[in-house]
Design an enzyme around this catalytic site. Structure first.
Site, PDB file in Angstrom:
ATOM      1  N   SER A 143       0.852  -1.196   0.000  1.00 52.56           N
ATOM      2  CA  SER A 143       0.000   0.000   0.000  1.00 52.56           C
ATOM      3  C   SER A 143       0.881   1.237   0.000  1.00 52.56           C
ATOM      4  O   SER A 143       2.028   1.203   0.465  1.00 52.56           O
ATOM      5  CB  SER A 143      -0.867   0.019   1.261  1.00 52.56           C
ATOM      6  OG  SER A 143      -1.536   1.256   1.387  1.00 52.56           O
ATOM      7  N   TYR A 156      -1.734   0.076  10.674  1.00 55.48           N
ATOM      8  CA  TYR A 156      -1.916  -0.309   9.267  1.00 55.48           C
ATOM      9  C   TYR A 156      -0.674   0.071   8.447  1.00 55.48           C
ATOM     10  O   TYR A 156      -0.163  -0.750   7.664  1.00 55.48           O
ATOM     11  CB  TYR A 156      -3.178   0.328   8.687  1.00 55.48           C
ATOM     12  CG  TYR A 156      -3.433  -0.106   7.259  1.00 55.48           C
ATOM     13  CD1 TYR A 156      -3.748  -1.437   6.966  1.00 55.48           C
ATOM     14  CD2 TYR A 156      -3.329   0.793   6.200  1.00 55.48           C
ATOM     15  CE1 TYR A 156      -3.949  -1.854   5.655  1.00 55.48           C
ATOM     16  CE2 TYR A 156      -3.538   0.388   4.892  1.00 55.48           C
ATOM     17  CZ  TYR A 156      -3.845  -0.933   4.614  1.00 55.48           C
ATOM     18  OH  TYR A 156      -4.043  -1.346   3.307  1.00 55.48           O
TER      19      TYR A 156
END
Ligand code: NDP
Ligand code: 8X3
Length: 259
Positions: A143, A156
Site C-alpha cells: 500500500s 496499518y
C-alpha cells in the site's frame, strides 16, 4: 509469459482486488485457487472467473490469520495440483483509524494477523510448490500506507511497511531460484476496504472517495496480470499505483458535488 494453464493462488479472493484478480487471471485462461473466509462470496468470485474464461476456479475457506487454516488450505490444493505458478498475497485490510492513544488491541491484532503474519504463513506453506526457473511469481499487495505514515494509521502503515520488508527479504532468500517477488502498492481504491475499516459505516466509508475518482479492483487486477506475465528473466520489484486525483497521500483533488 503466457498465463494460460498456469496455477494462480489468490488470498482474499472474496471481494475487491482479489475477486477482480480472479476474473482477470481467469480471462487469461489460468487455473484458479481462491481462498478467503466468506465462502458464499468466494463462490460468486469463482463463478465470475469461470465466465471470464478460467481453465478452472476452485475455492476453499481460508483464514490467513490461523496457521491450521493455512495448512488445511494447502493440503487441499495439493490434491488439485503439484505446483503453484503465481501466489498473490492479497488478504488483509485496515481496522479502525484511531490514534495510538486510543486504538484497540483487537484492531491491531487483526491487522498484524492478516496483512503481516498471514502473508508470511501462506508464503511459507506455498514455497515448496513454486517451481524454480519457470517464471513463477510471488506478488504481495502492499500500500501507499507502507511508504508514508498518516495519523490513525500507525498499525496499518506499520504492517504495510512490514510487507515491503518481507518482499525484500524473500527476494534475497530466493535469489537463484528464478522465482520473482514483487510488491504492488495501491493508493485510494474503492473496494470494501473502507467499509471494513469503518466497521460497516457506509456513510463514513463513502466519504473517503467523495468527489474524486479512485482506483477500482480492475486497475489492480490488470497490473497483477502484467507483472506475472513478464518474461521469466524480468522481475517487477515494486509498483506504486495511485489515482490521478491522489497526487500524494494527503493531497487528493476533490471536485465539488455540483461540478
Ligand atoms: P476488500 O475488503 O474488498 O478485500 C479484502 C479481502 O481480504 C477480502 O477478500 C477478505 O475476505 C480478505 N481477508 C481479510 N482478512 C482475511 C483473513 N484473515 N483471511 C483470509 N482473507 C482475509 O479490500 P481490498 O480488495 O481493497 O483489499 C485487498 C488488499 O489490498 C488488502 O491487503 C488491503 O490492505 C490492500 N490495499 C487496499 C487499498 C484500498 O484503498 N482499497 C489500497 C492499498 C492496499 P474475507 O473477509 O471473506 O475473509
Ligand atoms: C489503503 C490506502 O491510504 O487508505 O492501503 O491507507 S490508504
Amino acid at each position: 509469459m503466457k498465463l494460460s494453464g498456469k496455477w494462480v493462488l489468490i488470498t482474499g479472493a472474496s471481494s475487491g482486488f482479489g475477486a477482480a484478480a480472479a476474473r482477470a487471471f481467469g480471462a487469461e485462461g489460468a487455473h484458479l485457487l481462491l481462498g478467503a473466509r466468506r465462502v458464499d462470496r468466494l463462490e460468486a468470485a469463482a463463478a465470475a472467473a469461470r465466465s471470464a474464461g478460467a481453465a478452472s476456479a476452485q475455492i476453499q475457506p481460508l483464514d490467513v490469520g490461523n496457521t491450521q487454516s493455512v495448512t488445511t488450505f494447502v493440503e487441499w490444493l495439493k490434491q488439485l495440483t503439484p505446483r503453484v505458478d503465481v501466489l498473490i498475497n492479497n488478504a488483509g485490510g485496515a481496522h479502525g483509524i484511531d490514534p495510538v492513544a486510543t486504538a484497540r488491541d483487537e484492531d491491531w491484532e487483526a491487522m498484524v494477523q492478516s496483512n503481516f503474519l498471514g502473508l508470511l504463513r501462506v508464503t511459507r506453506a506455498v514455497l515448496p510448490l513454486l517451481p524454480h526457473h519457470a517464471g513463477a511469481s510471488i506478488l504481495n499487495i502492499g500500500s501507499i500506507a507502507g511508504h508514508v505514515a498518516y495519523e490513525g494509521g500507525a498499525a496499518y502503515c506499520g504492517v504495510k511497511a512490514a510487507e515491503r520488508s518481507v518482499t525484500g527479504a524473500l527476494r534475497l532468500e530466493l535469489s537463484g531460484t528464478g522465482i520473482r517477488v514483487g510488491s504492488l502498492d495501491p493508493g485510494l481504491a474503492e473496494t470494501e476496504f473502507a467499509l471494513v475499516r469503518f466497521k460497516g459505516d457506509t456513510t463514513r466509508a463513502s466519504k473517503v472517495y467523495e468527489g474524486m475518482q479512485p482506483l477500482v479492483g480492475e486497475d489492480i487486477a490488470e497490473t497483477l496480470v502484467w507483472m506475472a506475465s513478464r518474461p521469466p528473466h524480468v522481475c517487477i520489484d515494486e509498483i506504486l499505483i495511485k489515482p490521478t486525483d491522489q497526487a500524494a497521500i494527503h493531497k487528493v483533488y476533490r471536485r465539488t458535488k455540483s461540478a
